[in-house]
Design an enzyme around this catalytic site. Sequence first.
Site, short mmCIF file in Angstrom:
data_model
loop_
_atom_site.label_atom_id
_atom_site.label_comp_id
_atom_site.label_asym_id
_atom_site.label_seq_id
_atom_site.Cartn_x
_atom_site.Cartn_y
_atom_site.Cartn_z
N GLY A 237 10.53 -5.09 8.49
CA GLY A 237 9.33 -6.14 7.76
C GLY A 237 9.44 -7.23 6.77
O GLY A 237 10.25 -7.85 6.93
N LYS B 159 0.68 -1.28 -0.16
CA LYS B 159 -0.06 -0.02 0.40
C LYS B 159 1.14 1.74 -0.14
O LYS B 159 1.39 1.09 0.88
CB LYS B 159 -1.09 0.16 1.00
CG LYS B 159 -1.90 -0.95 1.15
CD LYS B 159 -2.68 -0.92 2.27
CE LYS B 159 -3.77 -2.50 2.07
NZ LYS B 159 -4.18 -2.06 3.86
N GLY C 259 7.29 -1.21 12.20
CA GLY C 259 6.82 -0.06 12.47
C GLY C 259 7.48 1.15 13.10
O GLY C 259 7.54 2.06 11.87
#
Length: 400
Positions: free
Chosen positions: A357, A201, A380
């Site tokens: 990640g 995204k 994050g």
Amino acid sequence: MASVKTIKDVNLAGKRVFVRVDFNVPFDAQGNISDDTRIVGALPTIKHLVDQGAKVILASHLGRPKGEKNLKYTLAPVAKALSERLGQPVLFVPDCIGPEAEKAANELADGGVILLENARFYKGEEKNDPEFCQALAKLADAYVNDAFGTAHRAHATTEGITKYISGPKVSGFLIEKELDFLGEKTAKPERPFAVILGGAKVSDKITVIEALLEKCDTMLIGGAMAYTFALAQGKKVGDSLSEPDKIETAKACLAKAEAKGVNFLLPVDTLVTDKLDFGNAQVGETKIVEGDIPDGWQGVDIGPKTIELYKSEVAKAKTILWNGPMGVFEIKECAKGTFAVAEAVAEADAISIIGGGDSVKAIKKSGYGDKVSFISTGGGASLEFLEGKTLPGVAALEQA
């Protein structure tokens, strides 16, 4: 974010030192630790404290027990694994506050190590409850944070406890390294500075894109976010994963890149499939397309021309930051682009930073994990730090 004091700046000999580590490790179906990277990552800090004669009190979370005692998430197996890696006994304490924890902390010998039970067995951990913070602080004279992966959370063990400990509050070696590579080495990079961004995204990474466009010379886009940029350029993306509601956002990024003189590269060809079964790691028929993706087909990787283009750009760089895969790398047929980029990053004569990640999984799966300069332990936290946000777990430490 200003630099913070580290364990090298203070003498903690004989002190009870509360060390927040990140032992949120994965387990296999048999209940064995399947990847001990995070345990190994904490060893330099623990060994330094042990060698200095500190009394080391380790705290972590594991999984999401939601404030309830759930032995599925006990840290007991981690104590055993840590003891083997450390080469000395690690006493496991079946609580993280209260009489048993206090007794273990107070009776600890210089150079001794204990691991407290999962802090998230208490609701006060994630709520950063003052009473819970005070109960934790009773165990220690000093505080060390070495859990970068949770530094973006204002939890009791990462931030609240520091308000009730009077002694030094410093970072361990892992956080020091994270701040150096994600901070200093991207703020003042050796140029050319290439940023590779992938993943699903644009919305997840928009603020990172905007922040890095201020610093980088080249930005390479892959993964599903590339299809949102393709829509912004008026192209068709078939059934590819995209965010039509983020077209204006993508257009703004393209305009900013042009205004800043950043070489902003999008895929020139795409591997597409007519069927994607992620659960069973299978794809249907595949083909390479340039330009528009036809209806009924979806992009799952960058194509061969894009691979060569991206490899040549990466080879020119002196600093490389990579966050996010180029395609559905978990499926063999869709992994070529991600693994080619991993190889290019590893072979480049550059400082190479892998930003947490899925990129970490990808670089390890590609077999090039030991050839890059730095692999971030934060998902994050890495993104928020690159965005320029203040991390509570770092802000709570003493400034250098």
